[in-house]
Design a protein around this motif. Structure first.
Motif, PDB file in Angstrom:
ATOM      1  N   PHE A 191     -11.645  -1.478   8.123  1.00 21.25           N
ATOM      2  CA  PHE A 191     -10.790  -1.033   7.017  1.00 21.25           C
ATOM      3  C   PHE A 191      -9.966   0.150   7.501  1.00 21.25           C
ATOM      4  O   PHE A 191     -10.504   1.162   7.935  1.00 21.25           O
ATOM      5  CB  PHE A 191     -11.654  -0.625   5.814  1.00 21.25           C
ATOM      6  N   MET A 192      -8.636  -0.019   7.468  1.00 19.77           N
ATOM      7  CA  MET A 192      -7.741   1.066   7.886  1.00 19.77           C
ATOM      8  C   MET A 192      -7.456   1.909   6.658  1.00 19.77           C
ATOM      9  O   MET A 192      -6.868   1.407   5.688  1.00 19.77           O
ATOM     10  CB  MET A 192      -6.413   0.501   8.402  1.00 19.77           C
ATOM     11  N   ASN A 193      -7.838   3.152   6.719  1.00 21.03           N
ATOM     12  CA  ASN A 193      -7.752   4.006   5.521  1.00 21.03           C
ATOM     13  C   ASN A 193      -6.594   5.011   5.593  1.00 21.03           C
ATOM     14  O   ASN A 193      -6.031   5.233   6.657  1.00 21.03           O
ATOM     15  CB  ASN A 193      -9.085   4.747   5.369  1.00 21.03           C
ATOM     16  N   LYS A 194      -6.324   5.592   4.461  1.00 20.25           N
ATOM     17  CA  LYS A 194      -5.328   6.669   4.316  1.00 20.25           C
ATOM     18  C   LYS A 194      -3.898   6.188   4.543  1.00 20.25           C
ATOM     19  O   LYS A 194      -3.071   6.910   5.079  1.00 20.25           O
ATOM     20  CB  LYS A 194      -5.651   7.860   5.235  1.00 20.25           C
ATOM     21  N   LEU A 195      -3.617   4.933   4.131  1.00 19.57           N
ATOM     22  CA  LEU A 195      -2.249   4.415   4.282  1.00 19.57           C
ATOM     23  C   LEU A 195      -1.257   5.181   3.417  1.00 19.57           C
ATOM     24  O   LEU A 195      -0.053   5.057   3.586  1.00 19.57           O
ATOM     25  CB  LEU A 195      -2.220   2.921   3.928  1.00 19.57           C
ATOM     26  N   ASP A 196      -1.765   5.970   2.468  1.00 17.43           N
ATOM     27  CA  ASP A 196      -0.856   6.785   1.650  1.00 17.43           C
ATOM     28  C   ASP A 196      -0.313   7.967   2.458  1.00 17.43           C
ATOM     29  O   ASP A 196       0.474   8.750   1.951  1.00 17.43           O
ATOM     30  CB  ASP A 196      -1.582   7.292   0.397  1.00 17.43           C
ATOM     31  N   ARG A 197      -0.798   8.106   3.696  1.00 17.67           N
ATOM     32  CA  ARG A 197      -0.221   9.111   4.593  1.00 17.67           C
ATOM     33  C   ARG A 197       0.520   8.393   5.704  1.00 17.67           C
ATOM     34  O   ARG A 197       0.140   7.287   6.074  1.00 17.67           O
ATOM     35  CB  ARG A 197      -1.330   9.930   5.251  1.00 17.67           C
ATOM     36  N   ASN A 198       1.497   9.071   6.275  1.00 22.92           N
ATOM     37  CA  ASN A 198       2.175   8.454   7.410  1.00 22.92           C
ATOM     38  C   ASN A 198       1.236   8.433   8.602  1.00 22.92           C
ATOM     39  O   ASN A 198       0.545   9.412   8.865  1.00 22.92           O
ATOM     40  CB  ASN A 198       3.437   9.225   7.747  1.00 22.92           C
ATOM     41  N   GLY A 199       1.204   7.299   9.284  1.00 20.21           N
ATOM     42  CA  GLY A 199       0.279   7.196  10.405  1.00 20.21           C
ATOM     43  C   GLY A 199       0.859   6.351  11.514  1.00 20.21           C
ATOM     44  O   GLY A 199       2.083   6.245  11.651  1.00 20.21           O
ATOM     45  N   LEU A 200      -0.051   5.716  12.273  1.00 16.90           N
ATOM     46  CA  LEU A 200       0.398   4.946  13.427  1.00 16.90           C
ATOM     47  C   LEU A 200       1.062   3.646  12.954  1.00 16.90           C
ATOM     48  O   LEU A 200       0.738   3.129  11.883  1.00 16.90           O
ATOM     49  CB  LEU A 200      -0.801   4.619  14.316  1.00 16.90           C
ATOM     50  N   ASP A 201       1.939   3.132  13.772  1.00 17.39           N
ATOM     51  CA  ASP A 201       2.546   1.847  13.475  1.00 17.39           C
ATOM     52  C   ASP A 201       1.434   0.786  13.418  1.00 17.39           C
ATOM     53  O   ASP A 201       0.603   0.718  14.329  1.00 17.39           O
ATOM     54  CB  ASP A 201       3.560   1.539  14.596  1.00 17.39           C
TER      55      ASP A 201
END
Ligand code: G4P
Length: 530
Positions: A137-147
């Motif tokens: 589960f990739m979390n914190k998508l509400d923040r800008n992150g890696l492509d």
């Protein structure tokens, strides 16, 4: 209720992650979405103001962290999910590893702004060793992150895994608004209203019809990524997942309640049910025991003492492997042949305990135990057996003891002996010293704190510890010539563990590697060979 129907609906799992990736938040949201709690906020509140609700170890209160794992059980879509929590603090211990011996699958939680972090990698290695299926589960998508495409590539490369995204994020940071199901191309759009306390409102539309909702640019970008995935991505393959070779990937934001439902659906539908376990019978033959075997069996994977200082209690956590566990039943403890009566078994919902009447394969039962049980013990109704698979992991921290009151030496040695048996600490002996003055090893520094506290409370021994210059231990196997080679070196020390197996201590993992490369016929193990 039959063992077979109850067992096949169990999903016993743990979340592995680096501290701060959002494990506590996600745990709480799984409870919210399953209906086990109605408003989020209580679990995280507990984490920060633990002293208000907890009667666990004094140390835990003063340090404000969770040293111990709890077990949560909740139902979702007909499945019974058992979530074993692993300690979330930066410090960790063998308990974390052992928890993975008691689950059937793991959720790998990754902060997508950071990628695969060190603790995740370590815990993943244990999953791989056990062949555990892992859902990511990739979390914190509400923040800008890696492509997202680079992130899944990183996972595939670092963990040497096939990756199969089941859904795909739409936007990231402030523009993160939903996920598209990769197979059906249905888009789930989330609405953010209440800061994640309650279930987020969502609606589904076909992705192809969402141009207006998403705007041209975002729609084109996701479209392109989905097309790329179709060519480059691995198709989902349940068998490969169950064998630990492929990880399905889901995206979301635990704090915003985005993407929780697809994860729960996946766990309920596809996470591994309890499987047959390997064991040895008393004649030493290797066999397997299926969950629907009619006799109850289980093993101890964790012992926790002093959960309530007023009663000085000790709870052994048992993972049920087969058959039905019933309150009051009599079982055989394989190690001693003794018969034990299972009185007052408990389940643990966060830190509230309640008595259980029965439990099924995959479930965890906590038993008050006066000191009969040890980590790795097998309990069974019927003929005694011994399950395989609670290994000890090489310590990374080594200490010598400094006794404040020399008259307490005897109590110290018997305390260390008992606590080493329980799995609190590992004891190593120098050949010239016999069983005197053991050196102590642990995976995480917190284990030493637990040891000191328990020696004081239970044995009246006040102890100081001094670090040894070694940070790497390896069990030694292979040719006896290797031991001769080692004896001639001054930069390594050879000790024995409590089973008299030789163990190499070195200052760094690199110097242990030098031994592995140069000592004739040597084999070095970072997990105790069983
Ligand atoms: P842990 O158990 O893995 O250590 O992580 P925990 O849930 O405590 O979360 C660590 C921090 O990450 C918390 O912030 C939490 O709110 C935040 N977090 C968790 N999930 C998400 C997410 O999806 N998006 C964002 N942006 N943040 C997330 P904190 O500042 O430590 O605490 P708090 O002030 O939010 O309570």
């Amino acid at each position: 209720m039959t063992t077979s129907t109850e067992s096949t609906r169990r999903r016993t799992h743990a979340i592995i992650s680096h501290p701060d990736a959002g494990k506590t938040t996600l745990t709480e949201k799984l409870l919210l979405y399953s209906g086990a709690i109605h408003m989020a906020g209580s679990v995280r509140a507990r984490k920060t103001s633990r002293h208000a609700v907890s009667d666990w170890m004094e140390m835990e209160k003063t340090r404000g962290i969770s040293i111990t794992s709890s077990v949560l059980q909740f139902e979702y879509q007909g499945a019974m999910l058992n979530l074993l929590d692993t300690p979330g603090h930066a410090d960790f211990s063998e308990d974390t590893y052992r928890t993975l011996a008691a689950v059937d699958s793991a959720v790998m939680l990754i902060d997508h702004t950071k990628g695969v972090e060190s603790r995740t990698l370590k815990l993943f290695d244990v999953c791989r060793m056990r062949g555990l299926p892992v859902v990511s589960f990739m979390n914190k998508l509400d923040r800008n992150g890696l492509d997202p495409l680079s992130l899944i590539d990183e996972i595939a490369k670092t963990l040497r895994l096939k990756v199969s995204p089941l859904n795909w994020p739409v936007g990231m940071g402030p523009s993160f608004c939903g996920v598209v199901d990769v197979r059906t191309r249905a888009l789930t759009l989330f609405a953010d209203g209440d800061h994640g306390q309650f279930i987020a409102k969502s609606m589904q539309i076909p992705f192809s019809e969402a141009r207006q909702e998403l705007g041209e640019r975002l729609h084109d970008q996701v479209s392109e990524q989905l097309d790329l995935l179709e060519i480059a991505g691995e198709p989902w393959d349940k068998q490969a997942f169950l064998e630990g070779e492929l990880t399905p990937i889901l995206w979301g934001s635990a704090s915003r309640n985005f993407g929780i439902e697809p994860l729960l659906n996946y766990l309920a539908q596809h996470a591994a049910p309890p499987m047959a376990r390997g064991y040895r019978n008393l004649s030493g033959e290797s066999k397997t025991l299926a969950p629907d075997d009619q006799d109850f069996s289980g093993f101890v994977f964790k012992i926790q003492a002093n959960m309530n200082p007023r009663h000085r209690d000790r709870v052994a956590f048992i993972r049920v492997v087969s058959g039905q566990f019933r309150r009051g039943m009599e079982v055989t403890l394989a190690r001693t042949g003794e018969t034990l009566r299972m009185t007052k078994p408990h389940t643990f919902m966060a830190q509230e305990r309640s008595i259980v009447e029965d439990a099924w394969p995959g479930d965890i039962v906590g038993l008050y135990d006066p000191g009969n049980l040890r980590i790795g013990d097998t309990l069974r109704e019927g003929p005694a057996i011994k399950f395989e698979g609670i290994p000890r992991f090489a310590p990374e921290k080594l200490m010598r003891t400094v006794l404040k009151d020399p008259l307490k030496r005897k109590q110290l040695y018997s305390g260390i002996d008992q606590l080493a048996h329980e799995g609190v600490i590992q004891a190593f002996y120098r050949p010239a010293m016999g069983r005197q003055d053991p050196w102590l090893g642990a995976v995480g520094a917190l284990q030493f704190e637990v040891l000191k506290q328990r020696l004081l409370n239970e044995y009246g021994v006040s102890l100081d510890l001094e670090p040894l210059p070694y940070s790497c231990a390896r069990w030694i196997g292979g040719s006896p010539k290797a031991l001769e080679w080692l004896k001639q070196r001054r930069d390594y020390v050879e000790v024995v563990d409590r089973n008299d197996q030789p163990v190499l201590l070195s200052e760094t993992p690199w110097s242990a590697q030098y031994v592995a490369d140069n000592a004739p016929g040597i084999e070095l193990y970072d997990v105790e060979p069983i």
